[in-house]
Motif scaffolding. Structure first.
Motif: not given
Length: 187
Positions: A21-29, A178-187
């Motif tokens: 993730i670029e410096k100054g950016r964020y990600q939520i998942s 385990y089995v996992s899935g995820a959705v992530a959003y970067r902003f």
């Protein structure tokens, strides 16, 4: 997702590739996780990541479900970035505090990581593997849970700030599959 006091740790998923993730950016998942093996169950984990430098980031996470709760923090460092001739190689180190069945656990975690990006018609597909391990302490015992993890991150071509993850974890010792899935959003 700790299920009994004597064994634990399916909530130790990786849900991460060598991409930064670029410096100054964020990600939520958000990650739903289905626990396999003897102790079936379900967990939900939310994560917040931020870029620190071009090759490092920080992550905080909070999970609930089969576990009463888990909360943790990680520092990720990718020593070698993904290039045409080499995969990304790095890892994360952190700490997780969790409670299940009335037992509080503190775990020091290490997640070595290797990943490789492939350009596809639908977008970038990043395959990754990890051998997460740690030292987990309770009031009555110390354990060393280890898993083998393989997963993929899809960054769709027309959605540059969205990622979809699929991950499978296998118990090596003192852990669960385990089995996992995820959705992530970067902003």
């Amino acid at each position: 997702t700790t299920l009994v006091a004597s064994t634990s740790h399916a909530y130790f998923s990786t849900i991460d590739s060598g991409e930064m993730i670029e410096k100054g950016r964020y990600q939520i998942s958000v990650e739903p996780q289905i626990i396999l093996n003897t102790y079936d169950g379900f967990n939900m984990t939310g994560r917040f990541d931020t870029g620190i430098t071009a090759d490092s980031s920080a992550r905080v996470e909070l999970g609930v479900g089969k576990i009463d709760y888990s909360v943790g923090g990680f520092y990720k460092y990718v020593t070698f970035p993904d290039t045409v001739n080499q995969p990304a190689i790095g890892g994360s180190v952190g700490m997780v505090l969790a409670r299940t069945n009335g037992v509080t656990m503190t775990s020091l975690r290490f997640h070595p990581l290797i990943s490789k990006r492939f350009q596809m018609e639908v977008g970038d597909l990043i395959h990754y593997a990890s051998l997460p391990f740690g030292i987990t302490f309770t009031s009555s015992r110390t354990e060393v849970p280890v898993q083998l993890v393989v997963g993929s991150e899809l960054r769709p071509m027309n959605m540059k700030d969205i990622s979809f993850f699929a991950e499978f974890g296998v118990n090596v010792t003192k852990a669960f599959g385990y089995v996992s899935g995820a959705v992530a959003y970067r902003f």
